[in-house]
Design an enzyme around this catalytic site. Sequence first.
Site, mmCIF file in Angstrom:
data_model
loop_
_atom_site.group_PDB
_atom_site.id
_atom_site.type_symbol
_atom_site.label_atom_id
_atom_site.label_comp_id
_atom_site.label_asym_id
_atom_site.label_seq_id
_atom_site.Cartn_x
_atom_site.Cartn_y
_atom_site.Cartn_z
ATOM 1 N N CYS A 168 0.728 -1.260 -0.028
ATOM 2 C CA CYS A 168 0.064 -0.081 -0.047
ATOM 3 C C CYS A 168 0.997 0.997 -0.177
ATOM 4 O O CYS A 168 1.465 1.751 -1.077
ATOM 5 C CB CYS A 168 -0.964 -0.016 1.059
ATOM 6 S SG CYS A 168 -2.452 1.284 0.908
ATOM 7 N N HIS A 220 -3.639 -5.070 0.705
ATOM 8 C CA HIS A 220 -3.338 -5.484 2.138
ATOM 9 C C HIS A 220 -3.513 -6.938 2.176
ATOM 10 O O HIS A 220 -4.399 -7.368 2.945
ATOM 11 C CB HIS A 220 -4.049 -4.645 3.102
ATOM 12 C CG HIS A 220 -3.921 -3.324 3.042
ATOM 13 N ND1 HIS A 220 -2.646 -2.976 3.689
ATOM 14 C CD2 HIS A 220 -4.534 -1.903 2.690
ATOM 15 C CE1 HIS A 220 -2.495 -1.473 3.899
ATOM 16 N NE2 HIS A 220 -3.505 -1.007 3.112
ATOM 17 N N GLU A 269 -1.802 -8.470 4.395
ATOM 18 C CA GLU A 269 -1.539 -8.775 5.534
ATOM 19 C C GLU A 269 -2.667 -8.553 6.697
ATOM 20 O O GLU A 269 -2.392 -8.996 7.770
ATOM 21 C CB GLU A 269 -0.182 -7.743 6.182
ATOM 22 C CG GLU A 269 -0.850 -6.450 6.384
ATOM 23 C CD GLU A 269 -1.011 -5.489 5.426
ATOM 24 O OE1 GLU A 269 -0.713 -4.290 5.230
ATOM 25 O OE2 GLU A 269 -1.004 -5.938 4.220
#
Length: 236
Positions: free
Chosen positions: A97, A184, A186
Amino acid sequence: MKPAAPMKIAVLETGRPPARLGGRHPGYGLMVERLVGPGHAYETYRADAGALPALGAHAGYLITGSPAGVYDPDPWIADLLAFLRGLSPDRKVVGICFGHQVMAQAWGGQVVKSDRGWGLGLHRYDVVRRAPFMDDAEAIRVPVSHQDQVVALPPGAEILAASAFTPHAVLRYRDRAALSCQCHPEFEPDFARALTDGHRAALDDPALVTAALASLDAPHDSARVGGWIRRFLEDA
């Protein structure tokens, strides 16, 4: 193939979960460590507080997401851009990001606050070029939360995955050991929902947030993208 010894990786933390979430979730640095997985020697640096490692002190670098924009006048952003420009091209760098954006900005691309508006929820990216560390060429669906976008590619960058909303969604650099993604991977589902619920985008477009929350109930491919990142870091 796993490396013979743990890789020394610097995690450059450029933000943290919003205060409205009450500290109920891990920081972004720990999230990216968990995404890549065990077996490496991670050291976290609060880049947004001005802390950066010595150039060349690590074999790899992971740059997290942030609420900041790469065009903001904060001194730490200028320092991070200079740091990236000073890195040897053989050092592995992965950005997520804001990390994706700051890498592009540092190396000759352009990032702006997109007139497409907020990207929230689960977005699909089509794989347009398969790199050796990618398991297959199937499309990915991964949480996103961004308004800024890379709008001009840096020299040496190529697109691996894209969507109509995010044409430069996953980038690999041919002239350096670097990989980045706008999404994202994660974000665990519970965090993605918490971040999206009550998002400030609802002030202008409540339907966008409602649809984004609904999308997060679908299966996602975050683990696949995490595998891409791990293999990229570990491949010689």
